[in-house]
Write an enzyme that holds these catalytic residues in place. Sequence first.
Site, PDB file in Angstrom:
ATOM      1  N   GLU A  80       0.840  -1.189   0.000  1.00  0.00           N
ATOM      2  CA  GLU A  80       0.000   0.000   0.000  1.00  0.00           C
ATOM      3  C   GLU A  80       0.876   1.241   0.000  1.00  0.00           C
ATOM      4  O   GLU A  80       1.750   1.392   0.845  1.00  0.00           O
ATOM      5  CB  GLU A  80      -0.905   0.000   1.228  1.00  0.00           C
ATOM      6  N   HIS A  85       0.857  13.786  -1.037  1.00  0.00           N
ATOM      7  CA  HIS A  85       0.329  14.802  -1.946  1.00  0.00           C
ATOM      8  C   HIS A  85      -1.185  14.664  -1.868  1.00  0.00           C
ATOM      9  O   HIS A  85      -1.691  13.575  -1.658  1.00  0.00           O
ATOM     10  CB  HIS A  85       0.805  14.531  -3.380  1.00  0.00           C
TER      11      HIS A  85
END
Length: 156
Positions: A80, A85
């Site tokens: 994962e 951002h």
Amino acid sequence: AMRHLPYFCRGEVVKGFGRGSKELGIPTANFSEQVVESFPSDIPTGIYYGWACVGNGDVHKMVLSIGWNPFYKNIKKSVETHIIHTFKEDFYGEILSIVITGYIRPEKNFDSLDALISAIQEDIEEAKRQLDLPEHLKLKEDNFFHLPEGKIVNNR
């Protein structure tokens, strides 16, 4: 962990367990089982950092978890990626390209969701610091991140 790094990987973003954003407030991009299975079998589970790029977008810092997520008792290994951002929308079905450049810590269980979240926040801060170092920064510009039109090439 370091002998496999930097590790270059690319694959389609698939729906995960739906926990990252909802329970943790930390959205993650998940790779398909095929991509997860293509990782070196002896790469240690744990938390890593590096660079990530969605489609032909900008390259951003990221933190990555490889493993079984003991807190959630997964039966399948997962990879994962949390891209540091804020994206306006989901990018399921897009191609995610990552370069793993460093290792932060082994995977471990947590007593509470809060403890897990605070560990992830620390991992993110550590990743940001490490990725500002010249030896990691240079990989941000790697040609790997420039997808040839219409081609999906694994490991370059």
